[in-house]
Design an enzyme around this catalytic site. Structure first.
Site, PDB file in Angstrom:
ATOM      1  N   GLY A  29     -74.736  -9.050  41.439  1.00  0.00           N
ATOM      2  CA  GLY A  29     -76.078 -10.020  41.331  1.00  0.00           C
ATOM      3  C   GLY A  29     -76.504  -9.615  43.188  1.00  0.00           C
ATOM      4  N   GLN A  30     -77.873 -10.144  43.792  1.00  0.00           N
ATOM      5  CA  GLN A  30     -77.882  -9.894  44.646  1.00  0.00           C
ATOM      6  C   GLN A  30     -77.026 -10.343  46.025  1.00  0.00           C
ATOM      7  OE1 GLN A  30     -82.474  -9.900  45.446  1.00  0.00           O
ATOM      8  NE2 GLN A  30     -82.760 -11.853  43.245  1.00  0.00           N
TER       9      GLN A  30
ATOM     10  N   ASP B 289     -67.929 -12.582  31.374  1.00  0.00           N
ATOM     11  CA  ASP B 289     -68.855 -13.597  30.465  1.00  0.00           C
ATOM     12  C   ASP B 289     -69.218 -14.565  30.836  1.00  0.00           C
ATOM     13  OD1 ASP B 289     -70.781 -13.979  29.044  1.00  0.00           O
ATOM     14  OD2 ASP B 289     -70.702 -12.731  27.244  1.00  0.00           O
TER      15      ASP B 289
ATOM     16  N   TYR C  52     -78.046 -17.280  35.689  1.00  0.00           N
ATOM     17  CA  TYR C  52     -78.829 -17.216  35.060  1.00  0.00           C
ATOM     18  C   TYR C  52     -80.277 -17.127  36.023  1.00  0.00           C
ATOM     19  CZ  TYR C  52     -82.008 -16.322  30.985  1.00  0.00           C
ATOM     20  OH  TYR C  52     -83.203 -16.206  29.952  1.00  0.00           O
ATOM     21  N   THR C  53     -81.254 -16.045  36.460  1.00  0.00           N
ATOM     22  CA  THR C  53     -81.678 -16.254  37.286  1.00  0.00           C
ATOM     23  C   THR C  53     -83.068 -15.477  36.724  1.00  0.00           C
ATOM     24  OG1 THR C  53     -80.973 -14.105  38.207  1.00  0.00           O
ATOM     25  CG2 THR C  53     -80.571 -16.094  39.543  1.00  0.00           C
TER      26      THR C  53
ATOM     27  N   TYR D 106     -74.051 -22.255  44.679  1.00  0.00           N
ATOM     28  CA  TYR D 106     -75.108 -21.774  44.481  1.00  0.00           C
ATOM     29  C   TYR D 106     -76.327 -22.654  43.860  1.00  0.00           C
ATOM     30  CZ  TYR D 106     -73.209 -17.920  47.709  1.00  0.00           C
ATOM     31  OH  TYR D 106     -72.608 -17.483  48.788  1.00  0.00           O
TER      32      TYR D 106
ATOM     33  N   ASP E  50     -84.316 -24.095  45.003  1.00  0.00           N
ATOM     34  CA  ASP E  50     -85.379 -25.552  45.208  1.00  0.00           C
ATOM     35  C   ASP E  50     -86.147 -25.706  43.882  1.00  0.00           C
ATOM     36  OD1 ASP E  50     -86.096 -22.559  45.175  1.00  0.00           O
ATOM     37  OD2 ASP E  50     -88.251 -23.245  45.732  1.00  0.00           O
TER      38      ASP E  50
ATOM     39  N   TYR F 133     -85.067 -22.500  34.052  1.00  0.00           N
ATOM     40  CA  TYR F 133     -84.068 -22.357  34.713  1.00  0.00           C
ATOM     41  C   TYR F 133     -83.731 -23.835  35.590  1.00  0.00           C
ATOM     42  CZ  TYR F 133     -82.975 -20.218  39.456  1.00  0.00           C
ATOM     43  OH  TYR F 133     -82.456 -20.247  40.384  1.00  0.00           O
TER      44      TYR F 133
END
Ligand SMILES: NC(=O)c1ccc[n+]([C@@H]2O[C@H](COP(=O)([O-])OP(=O)(O)OC[C@H]3O[C@@H](n4cnc5c(N)ncnc54)[C@H](OP(=O)(O)O)[C@@H]3O)[C@@H](O)[C@H]2O)c1
Length: 291
Positions: free
Chosen positions: A13-14, A37, A62-63, A100, A103, A126
């Protein structure tokens, strides 16, 4: 410093990709979706018991904010149940968890930065799933640092920066929402801050376990962010529009700026202003492409 045994999730991921690099001096088991997973609780338990980490960094999430409206179970499995299992296993092993959040746990009705204690009220699935993850971690009693951040972008993955750069290459005009205010965060600055925390050592972090807002300073709108990305170029024109003119499946908070004083007081540093981080990211991207 002797290296720590670390289990990292979401390593493609990022934020996770940057972390895998920055933490490479440690003994890191870096897992991506193929290796672990996060919808599979048994697999998480097995991975934790095999790796026996001293530190767990959960960068997996899950973004897909809009898709989550249709995939509620999957969003909750990854964003709530997985952190709970990681925290339970961390507690059992005496490990520390870094996690993490977002907001989007807030409803966006505020007009000044949200502190960690501000009432939550997510507007979308989300945000609900991420809030449930925070609560589930707290309920385990594990030692954990939960770092809420916002508007993450970087040089890889799916993000607003890369979308704007792609669209700017072949459009004369971009119509961008100007009535949602928040703070962009470069994934690398988030990973660097996390690595800086890890460098302070586990006892230091364990003493400071809790919920923190980790974000660059300053605020803008998506329109302001897009304008900063495009820079001085004559085209495309970046035209402000309202949220109502750009309907999406998930509602988004109108305001999501995070107050970061608690983090600064606890750890003695802050992230750079968002425009400085953006400039550094664009420079890093140019250097990557020149290679
Ligand atoms: N992105 C944002 O704007 C934003 C804003 C505020 C907070 N945050 C939070 O910041 C943290 C890092 O986010 P990010 O931007 O780095 O997210 P990201 O780029 O989407 O990375 C998340 C990683 O988790 C992986 N993942 C998703 N489902 C998985 C599963 N079932 N099993 C294993 N891995 C799975 C993804 O893999 P795939 O690519 O294969 O799905 C991806 O590599 C997350 O906790 C996120 O909630 C992000």
């Amino acid at each position: 410093m002797a290296g720590l045994r670390i289990l990292l999730t979401g390593a493609q991921g990022q934020v996770g990709h940057e972390l895998a690099w920055l933490l490479r001096a440690h003994d890191v088991v870096a897992t991506d979706r193929a290796a672990l997973d996060l919808t599979d609780a048994d697999a998480i338990v097995a991975a934790m018991r095999a790796a026996r980490p001293q530190l767990v960094v959960n960068a997996g999430a899950y973004t897909a904010v809009d898709l989550a409206e249709r995939e509620r179970d999957r969003a909750f499995a990854v964003n709530a149940r997985a952190p709970q299992v990681l925290a339970e296993e961390a507690k059992r092993a005496g490990a520390l968890l870094v996690h993490y959040s977002t907001d989007y746990v807030f409803d966006g009705a505020a007009s000044s930065p949200y502190t960690e204690d501000a009432p939550t009220g997510p507007l979308n699935v989300y945000g609900e799933s991420k809030l449930e993850g925070e609560r589930a971690i707290a309920a385990t009693g594990a030692r954990a640092l939960v770092l809420r951040t916002s508007w993450v972008y970087g040089t890889r993955g799916k993000n607003f920066l890369l979308t704007i750069l792609r669209l700017a290459a072949d459009r004369d005009e971009l119509r961008i929402v100007a009535d949602q205010t928040g703070t962009p965060n470069w994934s690398r600055t988030l990973a660097q801050a996390t690595a800086a925390l890890v460098a302070r050592g586990l006892p230091f972090l364990a003493e400071r376990a809790g919920l923190y807002h980790l974000s660059s300073t300053g605020a803008t709108t998506w329109h302001g962010f897009a304008t900063a990305i495009v820079g001085d170029a004559a085209r495309p024109r970046v035209v402000p529009i309202t949220t109502a003119e750009y309907p999406t499946p998930a509602r988004r908070p109108a305001y999501g700026v995070l107050a970061t004083e608690r983090f600064r007081a606890a750890f003695g540093f802050a992230l750079p202003p968002w425009r400085d981080a953006l400039a550094a990211c664009l420079a890093a991207r140019a250097a990557e492409r020149a290679d």
